[in-house]
Design a protein around this motif. Sequence first.
Motif, PDB file in Angstrom:
ATOM      1  N   VAL A  34       0.843  -1.204   0.000  1.00  0.00           N
ATOM      2  CA  VAL A  34       0.000   0.000   0.000  1.00  0.00           C
ATOM      3  C   VAL A  34       0.871   1.245   0.000  1.00  0.00           C
ATOM      4  N   SER A 222     -13.536   4.807   4.808  1.00  0.00           N
ATOM      5  CA  SER A 222     -13.446   3.402   4.386  1.00  0.00           C
ATOM      6  C   SER A 222     -14.275   3.156   3.123  1.00  0.00           C
ATOM      7  N   VAL A 225     -12.357   4.437   0.089  1.00  0.00           N
ATOM      8  CA  VAL A 225     -11.338   3.479  -0.361  1.00  0.00           C
ATOM      9  C   VAL A 225     -12.004   2.343  -1.141  1.00  0.00           C
ATOM     10  N   PHE A 226     -13.089   1.826  -0.602  1.00  0.00           N
ATOM     11  CA  PHE A 226     -13.795   0.701  -1.234  1.00  0.00           C
ATOM     12  C   PHE A 226     -14.299   1.079  -2.624  1.00  0.00           C
ATOM     13  N   ILE A 229     -11.488   1.384  -5.164  1.00  0.00           N
ATOM     14  CA  ILE A 229     -10.973   0.093  -5.644  1.00  0.00           C
ATOM     15  C   ILE A 229     -11.930  -0.443  -6.706  1.00  0.00           C
ATOM     16  N   ASP A 232     -11.711   0.948 -10.134  1.00  0.00           N
ATOM     17  CA  ASP A 232     -10.386   0.744 -10.705  1.00  0.00           C
ATOM     18  C   ASP A 232      -9.489   1.968 -10.583  1.00  0.00           C
ATOM     19  N   PRO A 234      -6.830   2.237  -7.978  1.00  0.00           N
ATOM     20  CA  PRO A 234      -6.080   1.791  -6.803  1.00  0.00           C
ATOM     21  C   PRO A 234      -5.161   2.881  -6.255  1.00  0.00           C
ATOM     22  N   ALA A 237      -7.300   5.052  -4.007  1.00  0.00           N
ATOM     23  CA  ALA A 237      -7.632   4.271  -2.818  1.00  0.00           C
ATOM     24  C   ALA A 237      -6.423   4.173  -1.900  1.00  0.00           C
ATOM     25  N   SER A 238      -5.236   3.947  -2.499  1.00  0.00           N
ATOM     26  CA  SER A 238      -4.026   3.765  -1.691  1.00  0.00           C
ATOM     27  C   SER A 238      -3.645   5.035  -0.943  1.00  0.00           C
ATOM     28  N   ALA A 241      -5.913   5.236   1.961  1.00  0.00           N
ATOM     29  CA  ALA A 241      -5.618   4.092   2.831  1.00  0.00           C
ATOM     30  C   ALA A 241      -4.335   4.335   3.615  1.00  0.00           C
TER      31      ALA A 241
END
Lengths: 267, 264
Positions: A34, A222, A225-226, A229, A232, A234, A237-238, A241
């Motif tokens: 991550v 949260s 982030v979900f 993801i 598409d 990432p 999201a990272s 996160a």
Amino acid sequence: MPGARKRALGTPALGSGLALGYLSIIVLVPLAAVAAKAADGGWHHFWQVAWNPESRAALELTFELAGGVVAINAVTGTALAWTLVRDEFPGKRFVNTLIDLPFALPTIVAGLTLLALYGPTGGIGVDVAYTRWGVLMALLFVTLPFVVRTVQPVLIELDRDMEEAAASLGAGRFTVFRRIVFPHLLPALLSGVTLAFARAIGEFGAVILIAGNLPFKTEVASLYVFEHINSDDPTGASALAMLMLVISFGLLLAVGALRRWATRHDR
Amino acid sequence: MTARRGIRAFSLGYLAIILVAPVGLIFWRAFEHGIHPFWAAISNANAVHALKLTLEITAIVVPLNTAFGILCALAIVRHRIPGMGFVNALVDLPLALSPVVVGLALYLLYGRDGWFGHWLLGHGVQVLFALPSMVLATTFVSLPFVVREVVPVLREIGIQQEEAAATLGASAFTTFRRITLPAIRWAVSYGVVLTTARSVGEFGAVSIVSGGIAGRTQTLTQYVQASYENFDQTGAYAASVLLAMLAITTLLLMTVVKRGDRSS
């Protein structure tokens, strides 16, 4: 007898090595992935991705709700702990067992139960589905045990002589609580609310059904982030996160420091 | 004592609103038309598969984390290896970290372009959207429980008995089996109960890595979500009640283990 000690403990290298290897594969390497993804485009790029209007709204909402969770749990958790320690009523042991239910119950079930009663089909005239109030309720459900379970043991150990002495010197009940009981409970209370805060920042299962998918309205960190993801992204999201990871780690260190502070006289 | 009554009414009222009434209601909803609709809802093929998958994952994760938990607790308490503070914080991290971060981490690591995923896929091993990633996710989130229960007990019992056994010629393994293990057995049992509950209830991390295909990679918690979102409330309530019953069993086991610990 250093020889005996060494033999009794076995070869430290083997057992500890296994433990550390396991910990690395399960926890450390995935988290490093991550961090690597978040750091992919450098520091400037990281902030650009992490700090957009949608993520900012998600973070602000997350912190607001977690703050509310802390304030409410501080009061209700202390009251519940007090009731369980100082009060006597039929069914007390049952209630005491019930406190742990949110720890044992799957979070998705927690969300569903709240929707069943306080959702559109609850039949009691309220509907918290897709609202911030609903998300707050879900967070209160899953964080209920933290303060109770940290404050309760301290309250059990607390010597009542001091309270009686204060009362006999003319202190009112509120003064006794404020001047005698509360200062003793404070470290435990702070640990409890910090744990509840950390849980509220990261909670996902309990809020997903209640919050729906509404950016800027009920989207907490949260869920952000979900959703990123799923769509598409990432990298986006990272970035968030990574922020959540740093916050969680910091809160854990704070709880550890609080624990050391609370037991400073025992050492 | 009116103040006492007031605090009691306040705290029990809060408990009723947040916890008891909602949980009670889903039991009522699941059984209001008798046991048959409940039974029909949980005996359909997808629900049964989801339950089996959840139990399968739990059966892999719990022994792994129990063995690791004991080893790790021994490493933390007995062998003062360097960097222990960091290891300690790392062990606790799954308690404070959002499950979506865990899911994302595994998604990145074992995905097509991931550090491990690229190589593994090249060798025909599918981790993501399959059982291995679901096991890894569940292992991550339920990792701390045995360690956290065993560490304080190991600290408390000290090493005198272990040293005595070793002086009398017992091997490290015999010492562990005859001295250490009996001393920590209640802590281990308590940790196992908590690990099991957390594994059965895991949702967030698994739902990112599993793909959630009904009848294939859908756990029971994901089945609850999918049923609810497909407007199958009966199915969602029935599966929830099943999970709630498992949770209540966990609570009862926790009470039994606590009592056993006190009496020993």
